[in-house]
Structure formats: structure tokens, C-alpha cells
Design a protein around this motif. Sequence first.
Motif, PDB file in Angstrom:
ATOM      1  N   ASP A  98     -13.726  -0.084   5.819  1.00  0.00           N
ATOM      2  CA  ASP A  98     -13.393  -1.469   6.101  1.00  0.00           C
ATOM      3  C   ASP A  98     -11.886  -1.498   6.268  1.00  0.00           C
ATOM      4  OD1 ASP A  98     -12.868  -4.114   6.211  1.00  0.00           O
ATOM      5  OD2 ASP A  98     -13.945  -4.663   4.388  1.00  0.00           O
ATOM      6  N   PHE A 148      -6.177   4.147   3.299  1.00  0.00           N
ATOM      7  CA  PHE A 148      -5.380   4.999   2.436  1.00  0.00           C
ATOM      8  C   PHE A 148      -5.604   6.438   2.811  1.00  0.00           C
ATOM      9  CE2 PHE A 148      -3.016   4.966  -1.485  1.00  0.00           C
ATOM     10  CZ  PHE A 148      -2.690   3.633  -1.629  1.00  0.00           C
ATOM     11  N   LYS A 187     -19.116   8.641   2.809  1.00  0.00           N
ATOM     12  CA  LYS A 187     -17.819   8.061   2.492  1.00  0.00           C
ATOM     13  C   LYS A 187     -16.846   8.149   3.666  1.00  0.00           C
ATOM     14  CE  LYS A 187     -14.622   8.012  -1.054  1.00  0.00           C
ATOM     15  NZ  LYS A 187     -14.131   8.166  -2.359  1.00  0.00           N
ATOM     16  N   SER A 202     -11.332  -8.520   3.619  1.00  0.00           N
ATOM     17  CA  SER A 202     -12.490  -7.624   3.732  1.00  0.00           C
ATOM     18  C   SER A 202     -13.515  -8.155   4.727  1.00  0.00           C
ATOM     19  CB  SER A 202     -13.163  -7.466   2.375  1.00  0.00           C
ATOM     20  OG  SER A 202     -12.265  -6.858   1.484  1.00  0.00           O
ATOM     21  N   ALA A 203     -14.249  -7.199   5.298  1.00  0.00           N
ATOM     22  CA  ALA A 203     -15.302  -7.561   6.249  1.00  0.00           C
ATOM     23  C   ALA A 203     -16.250  -8.551   5.590  1.00  0.00           C
ATOM     24  CB  ALA A 203     -16.054  -6.306   6.669  1.00  0.00           C
ATOM     25  N   ALA A 247       0.831  -1.214   0.000  1.00  0.00           N
ATOM     26  CA  ALA A 247       0.000   0.000   0.000  1.00  0.00           C
ATOM     27  C   ALA A 247       0.859   1.254   0.000  1.00  0.00           C
ATOM     28  CB  ALA A 247      -0.925   0.001   1.221  1.00  0.00           C
ATOM     29  N   ARG A 282     -19.931  13.317   5.209  1.00  0.00           N
ATOM     30  CA  ARG A 282     -20.280  12.538   4.018  1.00  0.00           C
ATOM     31  C   ARG A 282     -20.237  11.047   4.339  1.00  0.00           C
ATOM     32  NH1 ARG A 282     -16.662  13.489  -0.759  1.00  0.00           N
ATOM     33  NH2 ARG A 282     -15.083  13.837   0.834  1.00  0.00           N
ATOM     34  N   TYR A 324      -2.494   8.653  -7.277  1.00  0.00           N
ATOM     35  CA  TYR A 324      -2.395   7.335  -6.622  1.00  0.00           C
ATOM     36  C   TYR A 324      -2.770   6.228  -7.607  1.00  0.00           C
ATOM     37  CZ  TYR A 324      -2.433   9.277  -1.790  1.00  0.00           C
ATOM     38  OH  TYR A 324      -2.151   9.911  -0.618  1.00  0.00           O
TER      39      TYR A 324
END
Lengths: 341, 491
Positions: free
Chosen positions: B283, B87, B278, A217-218, A157, B276, A193
Motif C-alpha cells: 500500500d 520503506f 509480502k 491508506s488504501a 520516514a 513471497r 529501524y
Amino acid sequence: MAPVAIGSDTGGSIRQPAGLCGITGLKPTYGRVSRRGLVAFASSLDQIGPMARSAADCALVLETIAGHDPGDATSLAEPVPPYTRSLEGSLEGVRIGRVPAHFGAGIDPEVAHAVEEAFAAFRAAGATIHDIDMPHADAGVACYYLVAPCEASSNLARYDGAHYGHRAEPGRGHRAEPGRGATGYESALVEMYCRSRAEGFGPEVKRRIMLGTYALSAGYYDAYYAKALRVRRLIRQDYLDAFAKVDLIGGPVSATAAFRLGEKTDDPLSMYLLDLYTVCTNLAGVGGISFPCGFTKSGLPIGFQLQSPALAEPLLLRAADRYQHLTDWHLRRAPLAAKGA
Amino acid sequence: MTASPTTATTVIGLEVHVQLLTETKLFCGCSTRFGAPPNTQVCPVCLGLPGSLPVMNRRAFDLAVRAALALDCRIAPFTKWDRKNYFYPDLPKGYQISQYDLPFSSDGTLEVADPKGAFARKVGIIRVHLEEDAGKSMHDEAAGTGDSRIDLNRAGTPLCEIVTQPDLRSPQEARAWLGELRLLLVWLGVSDCNMQEGSLRVDANVNLHIPVEGRVAKTPIVEIKNLNSFRAVERAIAYEAARQEDEWRTSGAEMGRVPKQTRGWDDAAGVTRAQRHKEESSDYRYFPEPDLVPVTVDEARLAGIRATMGPRPAALRLRLAETWGISAYDADVLVNQGSELVAWYEELAGLAGDGKVASNWMQQDVLRTLNERGGTIAEFPVRPAAVADIIGRIAKGDFDTSRGREIFAEVLASGRGVADVVASMGIAAVSEEELVALCRDLLAANPKIVADVQGGKEQAAAGLIGQARKKNPNVNPAKVRETCLALIRAM
């Protein structure tokens, strides 16, 4: 070109190329060599080790690079034995395990033959050969292709184009706007990115990042990553059980000799299956060495792998070195390489 | 709808992030000093450069354990690190090293009581865990370009996250509890809890329990972010409680039927605003941090940390009240000023031999002066011995309290000793003969007052005291009064 090199082995990346190319490659016990300075792929599996013409040369390199590093919390504090001196001594009474399942469907008969010949050579050198069972080994590839991509998806990442490495040029004529701008990106930063990563990573790395991100992931964690960790513990237990009966485990490095350039690019699954014999060593954190034991009729090198309990590198190196005193496969060059030279 | 505004209970849980007072960061040797030029306290580890690896700072871990012990938490014998993946430009590795399912401590409590008795609340602590801080994003909105700058000096600073049970019941309680938490953590040297510098950050989870038609309706939980002061915490919760009640009256929405919402506090406008979607749904793909080994904590290590902790504020309030005979309220005022001031007070009380008088001097003179001048008690130029000296001379009858205050002010201003100041101010004990002579003169000059007193109005004698002080500023008012009354009675 060079007498020795070092590589990193996450699921076989020292041992498999060594086997396919006809050289000797050692993956030490996890934590034996500091990972500091290594670009991390899968931190719990990555290990640095030597690649050389012979086990003796590997011993020389390992003696130099092994040891505790206060800058790597996972490096082991145990003292470093004199590996070059531990090469002395015979294999009399050394018990080597042989896993019959290694010779099942999928193995190239030429590879199987050369590996059995190597077992015979060890027997001739005084070792005893014992058939053993590694009941969870066939889950190794599935387990590895969850654990490694999960860690890799996180480790990679940081390659976002901001600090180092490839950075995509930002598009022109637009600025960060709430919502999506003309370019389809949320902002110039997000565009940088996304494009840096899209341009900088190859298809195989992207595939693994996606695999790992998905598995963590969940809603999927328990079904994939958590289950993989349980399987990993079972595989580690297989090794503990096996090493209660034998001192080393022998077998092929890969089911076939080298494949053609680009041959498996469109079939990643068959490429992953080539790692069948090497990934469990990393999952268990034990040691493994690969060295040449013959050639196919078409002149491609065939590798033999020995695995040892954690920190049993002295025995591992001694066994490989003894074999290289009894045979000369490690001194021969593949006809293809010799022709090119 | 049948509920009236007074029947709703505000239910509050807090999430507090506290920067630990370590010299160096959690996983590297960089300094944690605040205010250095941007990106000067960074190294490959906290920049997340390839090949760098974290190594745990044991001092940070011990400091976090100290905080958890002070909160009566259970310390896990085995704890591990996890990666929280997300991120963001100020998170250079793309993940934060934190603790997920095995925090190093859990199940604690911290009580808070209003010294005037308005409330007393035992607040459960769900967990305390340790993590690394992110860097700081500075959004240059004024310039109008939308540029953001990143300062990674803060990245990797050790941070304790303290999560409470939803046990608080009013904005005032929440503010008071945070005050108690800050006192405790500063007391133990765990953190400086400076909100301006971001070393203490608070998020509040708020909803209402509204009794309605024989059951309790629970409004959807809202997490309030961007709370930059204790006052903001109090105001934002009060605003949010009122807003939720209004919303419940119109929509009837209850907890569980709508997702948890995150709202940001706008201090200038005095409102919370929805963030917002978002920004709220994430996760984090937690998984065990493979670059670090688990931490085991044995009883010997805990005992070692406990041994250095000393009494906590709550215990000290009780002890001060008991030892020095001061009220619970006075003990609260003193203890809330921190451990250094309490030590100063106890030295003074011991030297003066009177805890109550010492407490009055602390609150009326020392604290007031400190507040006016700024600074800490350690920097205060007058030592407890000097104040004790003044108190002792007042007790001996050398001068009265108001004269003592003048001496205190002069000692403070000049930096000279008490005896020196007393001498230079011409303060000398008034002898019995001088006092009697002075009182005789006064009585002779004030026949009306003498008559009033003889007529039964003893309080008329007060008129003599001012005159006495004009003649000799060193006289003790109580003694003037006493002597005059005696002389009148003897007439």
C-alpha cells in the motif's frame, strides 16, 4: 536573551507561542521564505518567519530572509518589498474583519475582553471593523489534523536510523533470518529501524505518524485525505471571499492563555483545539502575525492575531507596528517572567 | 477439460522502465554516470538528508516528453508529482517521487512488424510517466554473512515508466516489440537502453485466454519480474504460458477469483517462481508531492521538442525502401542498426548512385566487418566515399565484385586510399586488345570447351574464367565469358 529569532509555523508554531509568551511572531505567506534547510514536518504548510519583541523587528528580519530560492520549488518569485519602510503610514480607512464565531463557546472571557479592546484600539487608529463570516473555519482543525499528519508521516520516514540521528544498537546474538528471529523482528535491519524510531520519536510525533499513515491508506484515502483537501480548498475560498470585503482579519491567537506544563499531555484533542485560530492561515497559505494585547488577571500574556491576503506582509506589519505605537503591551513583561529574571 | 494446447491465446502486457540520458539526476545536480565508485555521486537531496528539497530537471522532463511523443502519446497540459511511500534500504527518503493519477502522458501506440511477415501488432500504450530511480542494494550472498551494501549513485536518476495495453500475443512478439521500443528510444537519444547497466528494465504481465465450452476462460494474471535480457523476456513468457496452462488444467483457477501473483524469473533454472506474498502486496499511500509544483506544458514547448525529433524508425523504413528502391527486409535490417548507420548508408547510396548495390555492400561488407571488429559505425575507419569509389570502379568494369572486396579489405587493413590500393595491387583496367588476345590463347588451349560450346553447352565457358583470372587477375569474368562466346561464334 536574544533580540530576534526565527521559527517555523506549520499550524501556528510561531504565532501561538508568541501569543502565549507575550512577543511578536510573524508567519509570512507560504513560499515567501525558502524552506531549504528546514526539517520538514508538513511541506505544504511549513513556513519560516521571525519572532521578536516588535513588529518593526519582525519587518527587519523578514526583509533579510524573504525571497526566491532556486533550491525551493515552492518559494515565490515575487520581488521582496522593503518591509521596514512599509511601516510608515496610517491605518486610516484600513478595513479589519472580525469573526463573531471566534468569541463563541470555549473562549476565555479574559482573552475575549483583551481582544475586543485591541479592536477598539485599531478603530481609534482610523481602521474600520467589520463583522465577517468564515463559514468553514470550524472544520479547520479537523482538516489540519489530516493534512499535516499525512505529510508528516511521509516526511519523517527518512528518520530510520541509517543515515543520521538516533540509531538503536542492534540486538546481539542473532542474524537476519527468513521469518521472525528470536527477537521478534524479521531481521537485524528491521529491528534497527523499529527500535531507532521507537526510541527517537516522542509520543506526539508517533501519534501523528500513525494518524497520517492511517489516513493515506488504501480504502481510507478518499474518506480522509481527499476530503481534507476539499475542505482546504473551501477554507482558502473563505479567505478569498473575506479579503474581497476587508483588508485584514483580526482575532484571538488562542482561546486561552498559556496552560500549565504537561497539563494537556493526556488530552491531545483539547490541545489540538487550541490551534483553532491559527491553522486556517496555514491551510490557506496566507500571512498572519501575533502580538501581545494584554494580560490575564493571573499575569499571563494574551495575544492578538492579524491575518492578511497572500503577500500583503507590508500592510500586516504596518498594522501591528501602528498598534505597538499606540499601546505598550509588547514592552511589558509577564510578572512571572519578570520575577524569574 | 476440452481445450487443447493450441487453442490458448497468450495475452501479454509490458511495464518498461527506461533511464533517461541526462547528465544530471531528476531532482538534483548529481551526475548520472554509470560505474562510478559507490556513493560518490550523491548530495543532500538524493541522500534525503533533512532540510533538502527537490528541484525538477527540465531537461529530463523534455526528454521524457520526447519519448512520449515518439510513442504517439497525448501529453497532459497539466501534470503533477506524487509520493509513493515505501520503506526500503535503498530508498533514503522513505518515498519515491513518481506520478500517480495525472501522468504527463497517456494513450499512445507503438507498432511492431516482423520483417518476414510472421506478425504485425499495434500495441497500445496506457501511460508513460516520469519518476526517480531508487539506489541499488548489493546482496553479498557469496560471503555467507547476509550483509547487504547500498549504493545510492543511482538514487534520483530520471526514469520513464512505459505501461502497455495487454496487446501482445506471443513471446516472440514481446521480444520484437521491446526491440522496436529500444531502437526508438536509442534513436531519439532518450536512453541508451543498456540492460546490463539497468537502463532498461522489463516486467511482463501474462495470462491465457482459453476457449472452453462456448466461452473464454482467462487464467489469473501473473507479473514476471527479474527479466534481465530480451531473451529472458521471451523464455520467461513461453515458460509462464505453459505453466499457466498446466495449472489451469489441474486447478481450473480463473482471473478475478485469485489475486494477481508476482513471480520471479530464474534465468539459470529457466523457470518462474512465486515471490513471497509480502513482496507483492503493498500500500504505497500515494499523495501529491508538496515539495514540487505542478508542471504545465504548452503547445509551443511541444512544438519545440517535436522539431528536434526527425523521422522515427517506422517512417524511415518506408522512406528508405521508397527512395533507394530496396526491399522492406533490407530497409528493416539497415534501420534496426540505428540512425548513424542509416546516415552512413544514405551517404554511400547517394555517392554510388545505386541504393541496392549500396545496401548489399552495407549488409555483406560493412555490417559484417562491424560485427567482427565491434564498435559503432561512427568509429568505422572506412568512409562511405571510399566504398562508393570501389562500387563505381566495379560499375565501370575496372574489376569485378570479388576483386572489389579484396580492395575493401586492404583499404580497411591499411588505412590507405582506394586509388593507392588499386595501384599497389597491380589492378589496372584490361584493354579490349589484351582481353581478346587472352581469350584467343584460352580457346586455343581448350579445344574441348570450344567443342562443348559449339555443341550448344554454353555453360561450359565457365571453365575458361578461372584460367583467365590465373593469367591476369584484373580481368572481368563477365567480359571474359562474353568475349570467348563471341570468338567461338565467329569461328
